[in-house]
Design a protein around this motif. Structure first.
Motif, PDB file in Angstrom:
ATOM      1  N   ILE A  95       0.846  -1.193   0.000  1.00 24.75           N
ATOM      2  CA  ILE A  95       0.000   0.000   0.000  1.00 24.75           C
ATOM      3  C   ILE A  95       0.880   1.242   0.000  1.00 24.75           C
ATOM      4  O   ILE A  95       1.697   1.442   0.908  1.00 24.75           O
ATOM      5  CB  ILE A  95      -0.935   0.016   1.220  1.00 24.75           C
ATOM      6  CG1 ILE A  95      -1.812  -1.237   1.225  1.00 24.75           C
ATOM      7  CG2 ILE A  95      -1.803   1.275   1.213  1.00 24.75           C
ATOM      8  CD1 ILE A  95      -2.717  -1.359   2.438  1.00 24.75           C
ATOM      9  N   ILE A 150      -8.512   9.591   4.547  1.00 22.34           N
ATOM     10  CA  ILE A 150      -8.385   9.025   3.204  1.00 22.34           C
ATOM     11  C   ILE A 150      -9.760   9.029   2.543  1.00 22.34           C
ATOM     12  O   ILE A 150     -10.780   8.847   3.218  1.00 22.34           O
ATOM     13  CB  ILE A 150      -7.829   7.585   3.285  1.00 22.34           C
ATOM     14  CG1 ILE A 150      -6.471   7.587   3.993  1.00 22.34           C
ATOM     15  CG2 ILE A 150      -7.693   6.969   1.909  1.00 22.34           C
ATOM     16  CD1 ILE A 150      -5.993   6.215   4.404  1.00 22.34           C
ATOM     17  N   THR A 170       3.745   3.809   3.314  1.00 29.11           N
ATOM     18  CA  THR A 170       3.495   5.245   3.376  1.00 29.11           C
ATOM     19  C   THR A 170       4.769   5.934   3.857  1.00 29.11           C
ATOM     20  O   THR A 170       5.692   5.282   4.336  1.00 29.11           O
ATOM     21  CB  THR A 170       2.330   5.552   4.341  1.00 29.11           C
ATOM     22  OG1 THR A 170       2.606   4.962   5.612  1.00 29.11           O
ATOM     23  CG2 THR A 170       1.020   4.992   3.801  1.00 29.11           C
ATOM     24  N   SER A 204       1.211   5.660  -0.996  1.00 27.55           N
ATOM     25  CA  SER A 204       0.447   6.904  -0.966  1.00 27.55           C
ATOM     26  C   SER A 204       0.155   7.444  -2.357  1.00 27.55           C
ATOM     27  O   SER A 204      -0.909   8.008  -2.604  1.00 27.55           O
ATOM     28  CB  SER A 204       1.187   7.962  -0.146  1.00 27.55           C
ATOM     29  OG  SER A 204       1.408   7.504   1.173  1.00 27.55           O
ATOM     30  N   THR A 229      -1.333   7.483   8.790  1.00 23.77           N
ATOM     31  CA  THR A 229      -2.007   6.659   7.789  1.00 23.77           C
ATOM     32  C   THR A 229      -1.700   5.180   8.008  1.00 23.77           C
ATOM     33  O   THR A 229      -2.603   4.334   7.969  1.00 23.77           O
ATOM     34  CB  THR A 229      -1.570   7.071   6.366  1.00 23.77           C
ATOM     35  OG1 THR A 229      -1.862   8.459   6.171  1.00 23.77           O
ATOM     36  CG2 THR A 229      -2.301   6.254   5.310  1.00 23.77           C
ATOM     37  N   GLU A 289      -2.751  10.801   1.887  1.00 19.68           N
ATOM     38  CA  GLU A 289      -2.527  10.294   3.236  1.00 19.68           C
ATOM     39  C   GLU A 289      -3.411  11.076   4.196  1.00 19.68           C
ATOM     40  O   GLU A 289      -3.947  12.126   3.843  1.00 19.68           O
ATOM     41  CB  GLU A 289      -1.056  10.463   3.651  1.00 19.68           C
ATOM     42  CG  GLU A 289      -0.082   9.608   2.884  1.00 19.68           C
ATOM     43  CD  GLU A 289       1.363   9.827   3.307  1.00 19.68           C
ATOM     44  OE1 GLU A 289       2.180   8.934   3.062  1.00 19.68           O
ATOM     45  OE2 GLU A 289       1.672  10.901   3.884  1.00 19.68           O
ATOM     46  N   LEU A 327     -10.877   3.917   0.367  1.00 25.08           N
ATOM     47  CA  LEU A 327     -10.784   3.090   1.562  1.00 25.08           C
ATOM     48  C   LEU A 327     -11.719   1.883   1.482  1.00 25.08           C
ATOM     49  O   LEU A 327     -11.339   0.764   1.829  1.00 25.08           O
ATOM     50  CB  LEU A 327     -11.108   3.923   2.802  1.00 25.08           C
ATOM     51  CG  LEU A 327     -10.858   3.270   4.157  1.00 25.08           C
ATOM     52  CD1 LEU A 327      -9.404   2.842   4.298  1.00 25.08           C
ATOM     53  CD2 LEU A 327     -11.253   4.211   5.278  1.00 25.08           C
ATOM     54  N   LEU A 346      -3.243   4.837  -2.512  1.00 23.06           N
ATOM     55  CA  LEU A 346      -4.206   5.609  -1.730  1.00 23.06           C
ATOM     56  C   LEU A 346      -4.517   6.968  -2.347  1.00 23.06           C
ATOM     57  O   LEU A 346      -5.564   7.562  -2.084  1.00 23.06           O
ATOM     58  CB  LEU A 346      -3.671   5.836  -0.311  1.00 23.06           C
ATOM     59  CG  LEU A 346      -3.420   4.582   0.535  1.00 23.06           C
ATOM     60  CD1 LEU A 346      -2.705   4.973   1.823  1.00 23.06           C
ATOM     61  CD2 LEU A 346      -4.714   3.854   0.832  1.00 23.06           C
TER      62      LEU A 346
END
Length: 200
Positions: free
Chosen positions: A84, A119, A143, A86, A152, A110, A124, A107
């Protein structure tokens, strides 16, 4: 000397972009004003073409030209691993190291500690669906090592644990100092951080 209203509006537009200060916004605005019509028309055409042709992957939110990005379509990658990140820039930076063979989830932002913004709910929700519906055994929270990135990561860790206690959660480790942004790390440092990820 007072600037024209049109120039002020142009400066304000550039200032609204991420990482653009007042001084830099003024510099860009004045530069464009000094260009000829052909340059401006080409600049606008390139921007429009990018807006029309560049998309976000429907699976991982990575920037791509098709509905699904090359990474998500690649069946040789380990779908039990999910990194995962950012931004798409962070994804590209990790890919340059050739140290990771799993899938990604972007994502596109952040948690902002100062403004207390979270987010995007759609992003999400989609992440939660991926974790529920797929056999994800390992998640790397990549992140940034900044207050926003740490907040985050902590938030995502709680969500992942609620969905699946069997999923191993890792954080990038060696070589990334506190308050550092991922996309500024050199390839060797980032490669070592991926290889030496720690249980989170």
């Amino acid at each position: 000397m007072k600037k024209s209203e049109e120039l002020e509006d142009l400066i304000f537009s550039f200032k609204s972009l991420p990482g653009i200060s007042q001084k830099l916004a003024e510099k860009i605005a004045v530069f464009l004003i000094n260009q000829d019509d052909a340059y401006i028309e080409n600049f606008i055409d390139v921007l429009k073409q990018a807006k029309n042709q560049v998309h976000f992957c429907s699976k991982c939110n990575n920037i791509c030209n098709n509905e699904i990005c090359d990474i998500c379509e690649n069946t040789e990658r380990d779908s039990s691993k999910l990194c995962i990140v950012s931004t798409s820039e962070d994804l590209d930076k990790i890919e340059e190291t050739n140290s990771y063979n799993g899938k990604y989830y972007v994502l596109n932002g952040e948690i902002n500690v100062k403004s207390k913004s979270s987010i995007d709910k759609k992003i999400l929700t989609k992440l939660m669906d991926i974790l529920r519906l797929n056999n994800i055994k390992e998640v790397i929270l990549a992140t940034n090592w900044t207050p926003n990135g740490e907040a985050t990561a902590y938030f995502l860790k709680k969500i992942i644990n609620e969905i699946s206690e069997k999923t191993s959660i890792y954080r990038l480790a060696v070589g990334l100092p506190i308050n550092s942004a991922l996309n500024y790390a050199d390839n060797e440092t980032l490669s070592q951080a991926i290889k030496n990820k720690t249980k989170y």
